[in-house]
Design a protein around this motif. Structure first.
Motif, PDB file in Angstrom:
ATOM      1  N   THR A 154      15.418  12.688  16.683  1.00  0.00           N
ATOM      2  CA  THR A 154      14.639  11.889  17.621  1.00  0.00           C
ATOM      3  C   THR A 154      14.460  10.480  17.071  1.00  0.00           C
ATOM      4  O   THR A 154      14.524  10.257  15.859  1.00  0.00           O
ATOM      5  N   THR A 155      14.234   9.533  17.972  1.00  0.00           N
ATOM      6  CA  THR A 155      13.897   8.169  17.561  1.00  0.00           C
ATOM      7  C   THR A 155      12.515   7.802  18.101  1.00  0.00           C
ATOM      8  O   THR A 155      12.127   6.646  18.093  1.00  0.00           O
ATOM      9  N   ASP A 160       0.800  -1.226   0.000  1.00  0.00           N
ATOM     10  CA  ASP A 160       0.000   0.000   0.000  1.00  0.00           C
ATOM     11  C   ASP A 160       0.834   1.278   0.000  1.00  0.00           C
ATOM     12  O   ASP A 160       0.301   2.371   0.153  1.00  0.00           O
ATOM     13  N   GLY A 161       2.143   1.146  -0.179  1.00  0.00           N
ATOM     14  CA  GLY A 161       3.010   2.319  -0.249  1.00  0.00           C
ATOM     15  C   GLY A 161       3.467   2.851   1.092  1.00  0.00           C
ATOM     16  O   GLY A 161       4.234   3.820   1.150  1.00  0.00           O
ATOM     17  N   TYR A 162       3.018   2.225   2.177  1.00  0.00           N
ATOM     18  CA  TYR A 162       3.404   2.688   3.515  1.00  0.00           C
ATOM     19  C   TYR A 162       4.804   2.185   3.886  1.00  0.00           C
ATOM     20  O   TYR A 162       5.205   1.089   3.504  1.00  0.00           O
ATOM     21  N   VAL A 163       5.507   3.006   4.651  1.00  0.00           N
ATOM     22  CA  VAL A 163       6.824   2.649   5.185  1.00  0.00           C
ATOM     23  C   VAL A 163       6.774   2.817   6.697  1.00  0.00           C
ATOM     24  O   VAL A 163       6.235   3.807   7.196  1.00  0.00           O
ATOM     25  N   ASP A 164       7.298   1.835   7.418  1.00  0.00           N
ATOM     26  CA  ASP A 164       7.312   1.931   8.883  1.00  0.00           C
ATOM     27  C   ASP A 164       8.127   3.142   9.324  1.00  0.00           C
ATOM     28  O   ASP A 164       9.254   3.343   8.848  1.00  0.00           O
ATOM     29  N   ILE A 165       7.584   3.913  10.233  1.00  0.00           N
ATOM     30  CA  ILE A 165       8.310   5.072  10.756  1.00  0.00           C
ATOM     31  C   ILE A 165       9.594   4.622  11.446  1.00  0.00           C
ATOM     32  O   ILE A 165      10.590   5.343  11.452  1.00  0.00           O
ATOM     33  N   PHE A 198      17.920   6.121  10.260  1.00  0.00           N
ATOM     34  CA  PHE A 198      18.718   7.043   9.456  1.00  0.00           C
ATOM     35  C   PHE A 198      19.488   7.993  10.375  1.00  0.00           C
ATOM     36  O   PHE A 198      18.954   8.483  11.369  1.00  0.00           O
ATOM     37  N   ASN A 199      20.726   8.257  10.045  1.00  0.00           N
ATOM     38  CA  ASN A 199      21.584   9.071  10.911  1.00  0.00           C
ATOM     39  C   ASN A 199      21.004  10.451  11.212  1.00  0.00           C
ATOM     40  O   ASN A 199      21.067  10.928  12.350  1.00  0.00           O
TER      41      ASN A 199
END
Length: 213
Positions: free
Chosen positions: A86-87, A68-73, A79-80
């Motif tokens: 923040t994480t 569905d085009g979603y990427v897990d936050i 990413f550096n």
């Protein structure tokens, strides 16, 4: 009035006013959070923007492999640049709540572009300028500050040495239009005589010719 009965100074009064101090601390905290949310939003919208996605094979693959085009936050927290901000997945979702670029799912754990990625643009080379003789400690913010006077910047690439992380003292700056790129070439190769020479204004080191296409 005896010495022990002297009125406290204004400094003593303020130091004994925990309510005022608490309000001031809360105000500063809200200001920091507001800035953090803005920085997170700007970074994520850059990552998911057309200019970056056409070059970012990893993130593009994550999107393409998703049904569905979603990427897990949580992927972004690895990413550096995001690590420095923040994480906190919930905070990132909060920052993107009103984004015009991406949307967050109901659970607040995944994001996707609101509009499909278009075809690769054909005029990228014409809209990109090559800049050399930059300071060793050059940053994306520095380059953006210098070149934003010429137009809208879509992408900045600063090659670095893998062993040290130091810049190679050159960069590629992609503008929104060919005209803006041409303006950068003309302006920064021929700065006004009265232009300041301090860093962040005109990156002029050792003479002209630092910008070519």
């Amino acid at each position: 009035m005896s010495d022990t009965e002297k009125r406290p100074s204004g400094r003593d009064i303020s130091s004994k006013n925990p309510s005022a101090e608490k309000k001031e601390n809360e105000k500063k905290k809200r200001s920091r959070v507001k800035q953090l949310l803005a920085d997170v939003k700007k970074q994520v919208e850059f990552w998911f923007g057309d200019a970056n996605l056409h070059k970012d094979r990893f993130l593009k693959q994550q999107i393409n492999e998703s049904r569905d085009g979603y990427v897990d936050i949580s992927v972004l927290t690895t990413f550096n640049k995001m690590k420095k901000l923040t994480t906190d997945v919930k905070l990132i979702a909060r920052a993107l709540k009103n984004s015009s670029m991406v949307e967050v799912n109901l659970e607040g754990t995944r994001i996707r572009r609101k509009h499909p990625l278009g075809a690769d643009p054909k005029d990228v080379d014409k809209r990109t300028v090559y800049v050399e003789l930059l300071p060793k400690a050059v940053t994306h913010a520095w380059v953006e500050r210098v070149f934003s006077q010429c137009g809208t910047i879509l992408y900045i690439s600063i090659p670095r040495y893998k062993s040290t992380g130091q810049s190679k003292r050159f960069a590629f700056v992609e503008f929104e239009t060919v005209e803006q790129a041409q303006k950068a070439i003309e302006l920064l190769n021929n700065p006004p005589e009265d232009a300041p020479r301090k860093a962040g204004i005109f990156p002029k080191y050792g003479g002209r010719g630092i910008v070519t296409q």
